[in-house]
Write an enzyme that holds these catalytic residues in place. Structure first.
Site, mmCIF file in Angstrom:
data_model
loop_
_atom_site.group_PDB
_atom_site.id
_atom_site.type_symbol
_atom_site.label_atom_id
_atom_site.label_comp_id
_atom_site.label_asym_id
_atom_site.label_seq_id
_atom_site.Cartn_x
_atom_site.Cartn_y
_atom_site.Cartn_z
ATOM 1 C CG ASP A 60 10.108 53.317 30.396
ATOM 2 O OD1 ASP A 60 9.710 52.316 29.766
ATOM 3 O OD2 ASP A 60 11.180 53.326 31.043
ATOM 4 C CB ILE A 61 11.310 53.910 35.704
ATOM 5 C CG1 ILE A 61 11.850 54.494 36.996
ATOM 6 C CG2 ILE A 61 12.203 52.757 35.217
ATOM 7 C CD1 ILE A 61 11.754 53.545 38.185
ATOM 8 C CG ASN A 71 10.396 45.688 22.989
ATOM 9 O OD1 ASN A 71 10.552 45.835 21.782
ATOM 10 N ND2 ASN A 71 10.803 46.587 23.875
ATOM 11 N N GLY A 115 13.192 41.444 23.011
ATOM 12 C CA GLY A 115 13.750 42.411 23.962
ATOM 13 C C GLY A 115 12.821 42.761 25.104
ATOM 14 C CD GLN A 116 7.328 40.736 27.210
ATOM 15 O OE1 GLN A 116 7.259 39.882 26.322
ATOM 16 N NE2 GLN A 116 6.328 40.985 28.030
ATOM 17 C CB SER A 117 13.224 43.862 30.285
ATOM 18 O OG SER A 117 12.554 45.097 30.312
ATOM 19 C CG HIS A 140 5.239 46.639 28.659
ATOM 20 N ND1 HIS A 140 5.527 45.375 29.130
ATOM 21 C CD2 HIS A 140 6.385 47.095 28.107
ATOM 22 C CE1 HIS A 140 6.791 45.088 28.883
ATOM 23 N NE2 HIS A 140 7.342 46.114 28.248
ATOM 24 C CG HIS A 181 7.762 50.567 25.107
ATOM 25 N ND1 HIS A 181 8.696 50.941 26.041
ATOM 26 C CD2 HIS A 181 7.752 49.207 25.111
ATOM 27 C CE1 HIS A 181 9.246 49.863 26.580
ATOM 28 N NE2 HIS A 181 8.691 48.788 26.025
HETATM 29 P P1 5GP Z 1 10.435 46.068 27.806
HETATM 30 O O1 5GP Z 1 11.932 46.028 27.788
HETATM 31 O O2 5GP Z 1 9.864 44.897 28.577
HETATM 32 O O3 5GP Z 1 9.808 46.238 26.456
HETATM 33 O O4 5GP Z 1 10.047 47.399 28.554
HETATM 34 C C1 5GP Z 1 9.985 47.493 29.943
HETATM 35 C C2 5GP Z 1 10.039 48.964 30.282
HETATM 36 O O5 5GP Z 1 9.613 49.116 31.611
HETATM 37 C C3 5GP Z 1 11.448 49.572 30.183
HETATM 38 O O6 5GP Z 1 11.429 50.654 29.259
HETATM 39 C C4 5GP Z 1 11.747 50.026 31.606
HETATM 40 O O7 5GP Z 1 12.434 51.256 31.660
HETATM 41 C C5 5GP Z 1 10.363 50.129 32.222
HETATM 42 N N1 5GP Z 1 10.309 49.849 33.642
HETATM 43 C C6 5GP Z 1 10.885 48.794 34.286
HETATM 44 N N2 5GP Z 1 10.601 48.832 35.604
HETATM 45 C C7 5GP Z 1 9.828 49.943 35.785
HETATM 46 C C8 5GP Z 1 9.222 50.504 36.947
HETATM 47 O O8 5GP Z 1 9.319 50.009 38.065
HETATM 48 N N3 5GP Z 1 8.504 51.651 36.774
HETATM 49 C C9 5GP Z 1 8.362 52.221 35.531
HETATM 50 N N4 5GP Z 1 7.644 53.361 35.458
HETATM 51 N N5 5GP Z 1 8.906 51.709 34.417
HETATM 52 C C10 5GP Z 1 9.642 50.575 34.550
#
Ligand code: 5GP
Ligand code: ZN
Length: 123
Positions: free
Chosen positions: A39-40, A96, A102-104, A109, A111
């Site tokens: 994760d970034i 998420n 809270g899915q962004s 995916h 985690h």
């Molecule tokens: P969500 O909020 O959808 O459950 O999780 C998305 C995750 O993707 C976040 O933890 C965020 O840090 C990670 N993320 C978003 N953009 C990138 C990216 O370009 N590269 C990587 N490695 N992780 C990303």
């Protein structure tokens, strides 16, 4: 059964691009149908994301279309937990889903979080 025929790779999906090697990521595992990468913006000492190469918006779509894929993703996640030394102390798998979940990033995916104690309930 939900129609998932619209689940195509989209030009603006960052996780499709990571899976295709079109965007850089710290890849830790890949096979024919899944990719795992760091994760970034890590929320724990170990914070990996496991995605399917095929674009599904979320776990609801994937479970409807290919439930066995979801099972194989869990196998990848638990194997990675072992490789990261998380089996003894424990870890957390998070998926998420949707706005209130809270899915962004709208590409399925999971985690994998570990290396510290986790609070419950989540925020
Ligand atoms: P969500 O909020 O959808 O459950 O999780 C998305 C995750 O993707 C976040 O933890 C965020 O840090 C990670 N993320 C978003 N953009 C990138 C990216 O370009 N590269 C990587 N490695 N992780 C990303
Ligand atoms: Zn995608």
């Amino acid at each position: 059964m939900a129609d998932t025929s619209g689940s195509q790779k989209t030009e603006d999906c960052i996780f499709c691009k990571i899976a295709a090697g079109e965007l850089p990521a710290e890849i830790v595992y890949k096979d024919d149908e899944t990719v795992a990468f760091a994760d970034i913006n890590p929320a724990a000492p170990v914070h990996l994301l496991v995605i399917p190469r095929k674009h599904y918006t979320n776990v609801v779509e994937a479970a409807a279309d290919d439930p066995a894929l979801v099972g194989r993703m869990l196998t990848v996640l638990t194997r990675l937990a072992g490789e990261k030394g998380l089996l003894e102390d424990g870890f957390r798998i998070v998926c998420n889903t949707g706005t209130r979940g809270g899915q962004s990033v709208p590409h399925l995916h999971f985690h994998l979080l570990g290396g510290r104690s986790m609070a419950w309930p989540p925020g």
